[in-house]
Design an enzyme around this catalytic site. Structure first.
Site, short mmCIF file in Angstrom:
data_model
loop_
_atom_site.label_atom_id
_atom_site.label_comp_id
_atom_site.label_asym_id
_atom_site.label_seq_id
_atom_site.Cartn_x
_atom_site.Cartn_y
_atom_site.Cartn_z
N ILE A 121 0.87 -1.18 0.00
CA ILE A 121 0.00 0.00 0.00
C ILE A 121 0.90 1.23 0.00
O ILE A 121 1.76 1.39 0.87
CB ILE A 121 -0.92 0.01 1.24
CG1 ILE A 121 -1.50 -1.38 1.50
CG2 ILE A 121 -2.00 1.06 1.07
CD1 ILE A 121 -2.27 -1.97 0.35
N ASN A 126 4.35 10.42 -0.07
CA ASN A 126 5.66 10.02 -0.61
C ASN A 126 5.43 8.93 -1.66
O ASN A 126 5.89 7.80 -1.49
CB ASN A 126 6.56 9.50 0.51
CG ASN A 126 6.65 10.46 1.68
OD1 ASN A 126 7.20 11.54 1.55
ND2 ASN A 126 6.08 10.07 2.81
N GLY A 206 -2.60 6.12 6.31
CA GLY A 206 -3.27 6.55 7.52
C GLY A 206 -3.53 5.40 8.47
O GLY A 206 -3.45 4.22 8.10
N CYS A 257 6.51 11.31 7.66
CA CYS A 257 5.96 11.11 9.01
C CYS A 257 7.01 11.32 10.09
O CYS A 257 6.66 11.47 11.26
CB CYS A 257 5.34 9.72 9.13
SG CYS A 257 6.42 8.38 8.61
N LEU A 426 9.04 2.74 8.29
CA LEU A 426 9.70 2.76 9.59
C LEU A 426 8.76 2.17 10.65
O LEU A 426 7.73 2.77 10.98
CB LEU A 426 10.07 4.20 9.98
CG LEU A 426 10.77 5.04 8.89
CD1 LEU A 426 11.04 6.46 9.41
CD2 LEU A 426 12.06 4.39 8.43
#
Length: 564
Positions: A121, A126, A206, A257, A426
């Site tokens: 996904i 980015n 999200g 993020c 990350l």
């Protein structure tokens, strides 16, 4: 018109679901062929894809900004090159086929096996750099991949994956090894994640999407939100600290993020740090300006307004009616707290920072924890200091798995300016609800088989002696004294309604208790039955249902306020 729109949306969902199924099935067929390729063949495919993406880095960056409206072209070029060059150089020497490691002292041989088909996904913030990165690490691990783009970035993500797929096929990758959805809907993405041919999910997006990945029933690598705080100690190089934080906050207009979201400054250096920020192009807002910005930037769901995400500071200022100096690069909001009463303390995904003043590093430590708890647990923070003891204390105490020291969080967290594994995904570990705290690499898409040779011979069972076993020996005198044992038995019997006669030593029935019972269970009722006595209760007595049924059927309850 509304009926037509619903019908169109329904048709799109069905088409997206069908496409997800078709791509997953094709990837599963390709997976069997990929798994048979040698290390040399896999490396040739990965090299070809990296070279192709590098050649298109600027084109893909422009497509991303044009389609999404987020970020800065030059910064997206840098991110694309980070994925196609730095990530590539990191994974290039990795062994991912056959014997990948030998542990001689333990006589263990490790053998790599691909996890299987990857559902990837890819976000709109980015888009192209994440697509490049995920395709590279999947193919390096001999995993086929199907990409589901964010609906707002379908064209640029599609083009990035097309470029890499064409290069991979020319280098010998089986057809179907790289797939991508062009008709994207939530239903289609969910179908892809749940499809029986998908083995693992790489989810970047999200929290709703990440939760959907974890609830799909498949192993999933998801990431949590950022909201990275940046603590500036009194021993810091203030000019460098302000520069680093501004570089990180303005890089691609703050859409990563791990971008800085808050500055936490020691009171001894707070004013000088403010001057350094102003020199770097920061604008400190007053209370009215902060209120106007908060109303425009923060939605009722405590999320950043998509219309302002990834936009320059000057643009955001104009949209909310702020008058800022020419060349303003970031807006800074001095705040006194964190949470719902302080809207600008959220993750902002644009060049807006909150600013806190604390009396020392201990108070700074607590403030950073508060910020991380408000939407950044397990992700990233930074500390700017020359005091190694304070730096270590932050490492020991903070609920963040990437603590960048004297470097921008944006660049340090992904391994661009630090020695961390280069990655665009990350993990936030248990604090962030993720399965790992690592920067995700091909290692996370491998299963490891282990050949384990004997180091210590197993002991043979001892031979039993012939003949019958010896009888147990008589226990030595000892244990509880007779008088003590008698007293314990009498006490137990008395608690169950019996009382030893003082004259004969025989056991006689005991009259009902003079005080009502506080609690009565079925065992208490049965004990009363055996003793031939009533159970004294009143309106405050708690009686279990089974005890009430049994006691009432045998009329064993005596009310305290009744004559008895």
């Amino acid at each position: 018109m509304a009926v037509q729109e619903r019908a169109s949306a329904s048709n799109k969902d069905l088409e997206s679901i069908a496409q997800a199924r078709s791509l997953a099935a094709a990837a599963r067929q390709a997976q069997a062929l990929l798994a048979e390729l040698s290390q040399e063949q896999i490396d040739a495919i990965v090299t070809a894809m990296a070279d192709a993406a590098t050649a298109q880095a600027e084109v893909l960056a422009r497509l991303a900004v044009e389609e999404t409206g987020y970020g800065v072209v030059a910064d997206k070029v840098q991110k694309n090159l980070f994925s196609s060059r730095q990530v590539y150089e990191f994974i290039k020497p990795m062994k991912t086929v056959g014997v990948i490691n030998r542990i001689e002292d333990k006589k263990i041989i490790e053998i790599g096996e691909p996890f299987g088909v990857v559902a990837a996904i890819v976000p709109s913030t980015n888009p192209t750099s994440t697509a490049i990165y995920k395709v590279l690490i999947a193919l390096k691990a001999r995993c086929a991949i199907v990409v589901s783009p964010h609906p707002a970035a379908v064209r640029c993500i599609t083009r990035a994956v097309e470029v890499m797929c064409e290069a991979a096929v020319r280098a010998g990758a089986p057809a179907g090894s790289i797939g991508w959805m062009t008709t994207v809907s939530l239903e289609g993405t969910q179908e892809l994640m749940k499809h029986r041919d998908v083995a693992v999910i790489l989810a970047t997006g999200g929290m709703g999407l990440v939760r959907a990945a974890y609830s799909s029933g498949k192993p999933a690598y998801g990431v949590g939100p950022g909201n990275a705080p940046c603590y500036v100690d009194r021993t810091a190089d203030l000019k460098k600290a302000a520069s680093d934080i501004m570089i990180g906050k303005t890089f691609d207009n703050g859409v990563l993020c791990s971008s800085p979201n808050s500055v936490v400054a020691d009171q001894d250096i707070a004013e000088e740090l403010r001057r350094q920020f102003v020199a770097e192009g920061a604008y400190f807002m007053n209370a009215a300006e902060m209120d106007a910005l908060a109303k425009a930037l923060v939605t009722p769901q405590r999320l950043p307004n998509p219309a302002l995400v990834g936009k320059p500071a000057a643009y955001i200022a104009r949209q909310v009616g702020l008058s800022v100096p020419e060349g303003t690069r970031a807006l800074i909001a001095p705040l006194d707290g964190v949470g719902r009463d302080y809207p600008l303390s959220i993750e902002k995904l644009c060049p807006v920072l909150s600013f806190y003043v604390v009396k020392d590093w201990r108070e700074g430590c607590e403030r950073c924890i508060q910020i991380l708890r408000y939407g950044g647990m397990g992700h990233t923070m930074s500390i700017h200091s020359t005091d190694d003891d304070v730096i270590l204390q932050f490492g020991l105490k903070k609920p963040a798995f990437r603590i960048c020291v004297n470097t921008p969080t944006t660049h340090g967290s992904i391994g661009l300016t630090t020695g961390l594994d280069p990655a665009m995904t990350l993990g936030c570990g248990g604090w962030g609800g993720n399965i790992t705290s690592d920067n995700i690499s091909p290692r996370h898409l491998l299963n490891i088989k282990r050949l384990a040779y004997e180091l210590r011979p197993a002991l043979k069972p001892s031979t039993p002696a012939s003949g019958l076993p010896k009888p147990p020996s008589r226990p030595e005198p000892g244990g509880i004294p007779a008088q003590t044992l008698t007293a314990r038995i009498d006490s137990f019997l008395e608690s169950r309604g019996y009382k030893a006669s003082a004259d004969t030593g025989s056991v006689e029935q005991r009259a009902p208790d003079t005080a009502p019972a506080a609690f009565v269970c079925e065992d208490d009722v049965r004990a009363a039955m055996k003793a031939g006595r009533k159970v004294l209760v009143d309106e405050k007595t708690i009686i279990t249902p089974s005890a009430r049924d049994l006691g009432e059927s045998y009329k064993l309850f005596a009310q305290a306020d009744w004559p008895h």
